[in-house]
Design a protein around this motif. Structure first.
Motif, short mmCIF file in Angstrom:
data_model
loop_
_atom_site.label_atom_id
_atom_site.label_comp_id
_atom_site.label_asym_id
_atom_site.label_seq_id
_atom_site.Cartn_x
_atom_site.Cartn_y
_atom_site.Cartn_z
N PRO A 7 5.25 -21.19 -20.69
CA PRO A 7 4.36 -20.36 -19.86
C PRO A 7 3.50 -21.18 -18.90
CG PRO A 7 3.48 -20.53 -22.07
CD PRO A 7 4.82 -21.21 -22.10
N HIS A 8 3.54 -22.50 -19.04
CA HIS A 8 2.74 -23.38 -18.20
C HIS A 8 3.45 -24.74 -18.11
CE1 HIS A 8 1.66 -25.16 -22.05
NE2 HIS A 8 1.32 -23.95 -22.46
N ARG A 9 2.96 -25.60 -17.29
CA ARG A 9 3.56 -26.91 -17.11
C ARG A 9 3.39 -27.75 -18.37
NH1 ARG A 9 5.43 -30.11 -13.08
NH2 ARG A 9 5.19 -32.37 -13.32
N HIS A 34 4.03 -25.94 -27.96
CA HIS A 34 3.60 -25.84 -26.56
C HIS A 34 3.70 -24.42 -26.03
CE1 HIS A 34 3.27 -30.23 -25.96
NE2 HIS A 34 4.29 -30.31 -26.78
N THR A 123 4.61 -11.57 -13.72
CA THR A 123 3.98 -12.89 -13.71
C THR A 123 4.73 -13.77 -14.70
OG1 THR A 123 2.42 -12.33 -15.49
CG2 THR A 123 1.72 -11.87 -13.21
N ARG A 124 4.54 -15.07 -14.58
CA ARG A 124 5.22 -15.98 -15.50
C ARG A 124 4.84 -15.70 -16.95
NH1 ARG A 124 5.72 -22.53 -14.64
NH2 ARG A 124 6.90 -23.01 -16.54
N PRO A 125 3.54 -15.59 -17.28
CA PRO A 125 3.19 -15.25 -18.68
C PRO A 125 3.73 -13.90 -19.12
CG PRO A 125 1.27 -16.12 -17.51
CD PRO A 125 2.32 -15.88 -16.48
#
Length: 211
Positions: A7-9, A34, A123-125
């Motif tokens: 969900p994030h880098r 992660h 959205t990505r999340p």
């Protein structure tokens, strides 16, 4: 092959030969730390892919989805026996929990298969959480719309049925729909032949399977 989504880098990406990712369970443990998730890719019966589903139930929430392939495929006039559905069915029959996705390995930037994700927000999340919840379905070529519920519950949810499962659904195709099957444990329970572009489904399973 396994696809990994975050969900994030994430700065620390594992390499395929890393000891920490040597087994599906070890990879799932790292990815879960992660906040990521995993999907199985290229699932068919072969010596190369034999270990795709060799992981413990503790990894089910992280290895949330699998690509689903046909048992027989045709390419450039040649027949290929993949046993893709059979491989997934064997995993499900031994108690495995998995959602279905689809992808294309054509290498020419022209997708022949797609994954539909039912998300509350684009959205990505939002997409990641819907993938994690297995709110997905797989399509080949055409952009097919599908809504499927059991006793009002969204696809992908784990539920307990205190009454006979009442299945409702809606399917919209890009052309007239030839056939819709409802399948449980590999057996066809119900079939309709709409012969129109869109169709609603209502079916009650009066003989539900009991574990």
């Amino acid at each position: 092959h396994k696809n990994v989504y975050f969900p994030h880098r994430v700065e620390n990406i594992l390499q395929a030969k890393d000891v920490a990712a040597r087994t599906p369970d070890l990879l799932a443990e790292f990815v879960n730390q992660h906040g990521g998730l995993i999907q199985n890719n290229h699932v068919y019966r072969s010596a190369e892919t034999a270990g795709q589903f060799d992981y413990s139930p503790e990894s089910y929430p992280t290895i949330a989805n699998t690509e689903i392939l046909p048992d027989v495929a045709y390419y450039n006039g040649k027949e290929y026996k993949l046993d893709g559905e059979k491989a997934v069915r064997e995993f499900l029959n031994r108690g495995g929990k998995i959602g279905f996705v689809k992808g294309t390995d054509t290498h020419d930037c022209r997708p022949a298969a797609r994954t539909a994700v039912l998300a509350e927000e684009l959205t990505r999340p939002g997409v990641i959480e819907s993938l994690r919840g297995r709110h997905t379905y797989a399509v080949t070529l055409d952009r097919i719309l599908c809504d499927f519920k059991i006793n009002g519950n969204l696809m992908g949810l784990e539920i307990e049925c205190r009454i006979n499962p009442q299945i409702t659904g809606y399917v919209q195709g890009t052309d007239k729909i030839k056939k819709i099957d409802i399948i449980r444990n590999g057996d066809i329970l119900f079939t309709i032949h709409p012969c129109i572009h869109q169709s609603e489904i209502e079916f009650t399973d009066h003989k539900p399977a009991v574990d």
